[in-house]
Design a protein around this motif. Structure first.
Motif, PDB file in Angstrom:
ATOM      1  N   LEU A  18      44.008  80.622  44.342  1.00  0.00           N
ATOM      2  CA  LEU A  18      43.989  79.177  44.114  1.00  0.00           C
ATOM      3  C   LEU A  18      42.777  78.810  43.273  1.00  0.00           C
ATOM      4  O   LEU A  18      41.791  79.538  43.244  1.00  0.00           O
ATOM      5  CB  LEU A  18      44.002  78.402  45.440  1.00  0.00           C
ATOM      6  N   SER A  19      42.883  77.694  42.581  1.00  0.00           N
ATOM      7  CA  SER A  19      41.741  77.100  41.882  1.00  0.00           C
ATOM      8  C   SER A  19      41.259  75.940  42.732  1.00  0.00           C
ATOM      9  O   SER A  19      42.071  75.138  43.196  1.00  0.00           O
ATOM     10  CB  SER A  19      42.151  76.590  40.500  1.00  0.00           C
ATOM     11  N   LEU A  20      39.957  75.859  42.920  1.00  0.00           N
ATOM     12  CA  LEU A  20      39.381  74.859  43.812  1.00  0.00           C
ATOM     13  C   LEU A  20      38.352  74.025  43.066  1.00  0.00           C
ATOM     14  O   LEU A  20      37.523  74.566  42.338  1.00  0.00           O
ATOM     15  CB  LEU A  20      38.698  75.556  44.996  1.00  0.00           C
ATOM     16  N   ALA A  21      38.398  72.720  43.273  1.00  0.00           N
ATOM     17  CA  ALA A  21      37.405  71.809  42.717  1.00  0.00           C
ATOM     18  C   ALA A  21      36.603  71.203  43.864  1.00  0.00           C
ATOM     19  O   ALA A  21      37.167  70.762  44.866  1.00  0.00           O
ATOM     20  CB  ALA A  21      38.086  70.697  41.920  1.00  0.00           C
ATOM     21  N   THR A  22      35.278  71.215  43.698  1.00  0.00           N
ATOM     22  CA  THR A  22      34.377  70.641  44.696  1.00  0.00           C
ATOM     23  C   THR A  22      33.362  69.746  43.999  1.00  0.00           C
ATOM     24  O   THR A  22      33.171  69.830  42.790  1.00  0.00           O
ATOM     25  CB  THR A  22      33.611  71.739  45.471  1.00  0.00           C
ATOM     26  N   SER A  23      32.696  68.914  44.794  1.00  0.00           N
ATOM     27  CA  SER A  23      31.644  68.065  44.258  1.00  0.00           C
ATOM     28  C   SER A  23      30.592  67.840  45.330  1.00  0.00           C
ATOM     29  O   SER A  23      30.923  67.684  46.511  1.00  0.00           O
ATOM     30  CB  SER A  23      32.211  66.713  43.819  1.00  0.00           C
ATOM     31  N   ASP A  24      29.348  67.787  44.906  1.00  0.00           N
ATOM     32  CA  ASP A  24      28.273  67.449  45.843  1.00  0.00           C
ATOM     33  C   ASP A  24      27.985  65.953  45.809  1.00  0.00           C
ATOM     34  O   ASP A  24      27.051  65.478  46.420  1.00  0.00           O
ATOM     35  CB  ASP A  24      27.008  68.248  45.541  1.00  0.00           C
ATOM     36  N   GLY A  25      28.795  65.212  45.090  1.00  0.00           N
ATOM     37  CA  GLY A  25      28.601  63.773  44.927  1.00  0.00           C
ATOM     38  C   GLY A  25      28.059  63.426  43.562  1.00  0.00           C
ATOM     39  O   GLY A  25      28.211  62.302  43.097  1.00  0.00           O
ATOM     40  N   LEU A  26      27.430  64.398  42.906  1.00  0.00           N
ATOM     41  CA  LEU A  26      26.886  64.185  41.565  1.00  0.00           C
ATOM     42  C   LEU A  26      27.527  65.108  40.540  1.00  0.00           C
ATOM     43  O   LEU A  26      27.936  64.680  39.470  1.00  0.00           O
ATOM     44  CB  LEU A  26      25.366  64.400  41.562  1.00  0.00           C
ATOM     45  N   GLU A  27      27.583  66.384  40.870  1.00  0.00           N
ATOM     46  CA  GLU A  27      28.124  67.393  39.953  1.00  0.00           C
ATOM     47  C   GLU A  27      29.443  67.935  40.478  1.00  0.00           C
ATOM     48  O   GLU A  27      29.673  67.977  41.678  1.00  0.00           O
ATOM     49  CB  GLU A  27      27.129  68.554  39.792  1.00  0.00           C
ATOM     50  N   LEU A  28      30.285  68.387  39.554  1.00  0.00           N
ATOM     51  CA  LEU A  28      31.554  69.011  39.893  1.00  0.00           C
ATOM     52  C   LEU A  28      31.450  70.510  39.716  1.00  0.00           C
ATOM     53  O   LEU A  28      30.654  70.991  38.899  1.00  0.00           O
ATOM     54  CB  LEU A  28      32.672  68.478  38.995  1.00  0.00           C
ATOM     55  N   ALA A  47      37.788  83.410  51.606  1.00  0.00           N
ATOM     56  CA  ALA A  47      36.489  84.027  51.889  1.00  0.00           C
ATOM     57  C   ALA A  47      35.524  83.612  50.791  1.00  0.00           C
ATOM     58  O   ALA A  47      35.899  83.559  49.616  1.00  0.00           O
ATOM     59  CB  ALA A  47      36.615  85.548  51.920  1.00  0.00           C
ATOM     60  N   SER A  48      34.296  83.313  51.188  1.00  0.00           N
ATOM     61  CA  SER A  48      33.300  82.965  50.184  1.00  0.00           C
ATOM     62  C   SER A  48      31.899  83.049  50.772  1.00  0.00           C
ATOM     63  O   SER A  48      31.700  82.847  51.967  1.00  0.00           O
ATOM     64  CB  SER A  48      33.540  81.560  49.640  1.00  0.00           C
ATOM     65  N   SER A  49      30.959  83.307  49.902  1.00  0.00           N
ATOM     66  CA  SER A  49      29.557  83.435  50.286  1.00  0.00           C
ATOM     67  C   SER A  49      28.876  82.067  50.295  1.00  0.00           C
ATOM     68  O   SER A  49      29.188  81.208  49.468  1.00  0.00           O
ATOM     69  CB  SER A  49      28.867  84.358  49.276  1.00  0.00           C
ATOM     70  N   GLU A  50      27.930  81.909  51.201  1.00  0.00           N
ATOM     71  CA  GLU A  50      27.221  80.630  51.307  1.00  0.00           C
ATOM     72  C   GLU A  50      26.318  80.328  50.116  1.00  0.00           C
ATOM     73  O   GLU A  50      25.897  79.186  49.944  1.00  0.00           O
ATOM     74  CB  GLU A  50      26.402  80.593  52.598  1.00  0.00           C
ATOM     75  N   ASP A  51      26.048  81.319  49.284  1.00  0.00           N
ATOM     76  CA  ASP A  51      25.174  81.055  48.139  1.00  0.00           C
ATOM     77  C   ASP A  51      25.938  80.623  46.888  1.00  0.00           C
ATOM     78  O   ASP A  51      25.348  80.453  45.834  1.00  0.00           O
ATOM     79  CB  ASP A  51      24.279  82.267  47.840  1.00  0.00           C
ATOM     80  N   THR A  52      27.254  80.386  47.002  1.00  0.00           N
ATOM     81  CA  THR A  52      28.039  79.920  45.850  1.00  0.00           C
ATOM     82  C   THR A  52      27.904  78.405  45.691  1.00  0.00           C
ATOM     83  O   THR A  52      27.615  77.686  46.659  1.00  0.00           O
ATOM     84  CB  THR A  52      29.524  80.266  46.027  1.00  0.00           C
ATOM     85  N   THR A  53      28.124  77.943  44.493  1.00  0.00           N
ATOM     86  CA  THR A  53      28.034  76.499  44.223  1.00  0.00           C
ATOM     87  C   THR A  53      29.060  75.723  45.036  1.00  0.00           C
ATOM     88  O   THR A  53      28.754  74.664  45.591  1.00  0.00           O
ATOM     89  CB  THR A  53      28.224  76.221  42.723  1.00  0.00           C
TER      90      THR A  53
END
Length: 141
Positions: A18-28, A47-53
Motif C-alpha cells: 500500500l501507499s500511505l500518506a501521513t502528516s505531522d500537521g505541517l509537513e506531508l 511493519a515499520s520502524s519508529e525512526d521513519t518519518t
C-alpha cells in the motif's frame, strides 16, 4: 454493504503493498508498506520502524490516507482502493500471527507491527463498468 466489503477484500487479497500518506500537521510524507488485510477487523497490518518519518508523523497525527492499485494501462482493467483510517500500535496477537504468516521472513527482523483501522474505502473497479465506484464507511469509528 457486506457485498461491498467482500469485493474490497477480494481486491486487497490480490495485493500486498500500500501507499500511505501521513502528516505531522505541517509537513506531508508518503511511503510504501507491505500489508495484510483483516476483513473482520477492517484493518491493515504493517511493519515499520519508529525512526521513519511516517511513524514520527502518526505520533502527532494518527489519521492517515492511502491507496492500493493495480498497475495497468488497460482502461477496462483499472482497479484501485483509496482509504482513510487511524494508524495505531498493534496489540492484537491474532493480527500479529496473520502478518507473520504472510511475511515469515520478517520474523528475523523482529519488526514493530502497526494497525491501520479503516474508516473509509473507495474501490474503483472498471471491470464492473467504466468508472464504477464502491464506497464503504465504518460507522463505528
Amino acid at each position: 454493504m457486506q457485498n461491498d466489503l467482500k469485493k474490497i477484500n477480494t481486491f486487497l487479497s490480490k495485493h500486498h503493498v500500500l501507499s500511505l500518506a501521513t502528516s505531522d500537521g505541517l509537513e506531508l510524507s508518503a511511503c510504501s508498506l507491505f500489508y495484510v488485510f483483516d476483513l473482520d477487523r477492517h484493518s491493515f497490518v504493517v511493519a515499520s520502524s519508529e525512526d521513519t518519518t511516517h511513524i514520527k508523523n502518526i505520533t502527532k497525527n494518527p489519521k492517515v490516507a492511502g491507496t492500493v492499485v493495480l498497475e495497468t494501462k488497460i482502461v477496462g482493467k483499472i482497479e484501485g482502493i483509496q482509504f482513510r483510517g487511524e494508524f495505531l500500535l498493534l496489540a492484537d496477537e491474532e493480527l500479529k500471527k496473520l502478518y507473520f504468516k504472510a511475511f515469515p521472513y520478517a520474523l528475523v527482523m523482529s519488526p514493530k507491527l502497526w494497525q491501520i483501522k479503516i474508516s473509509y474505502f473507495k474501490l474503483t473497479d472498471n471491470t464492473l463498468g467504466f468508472g464504477k465506484k464502491i464506497i464503504w464507511q465504518n460507522s463505528f469509528l
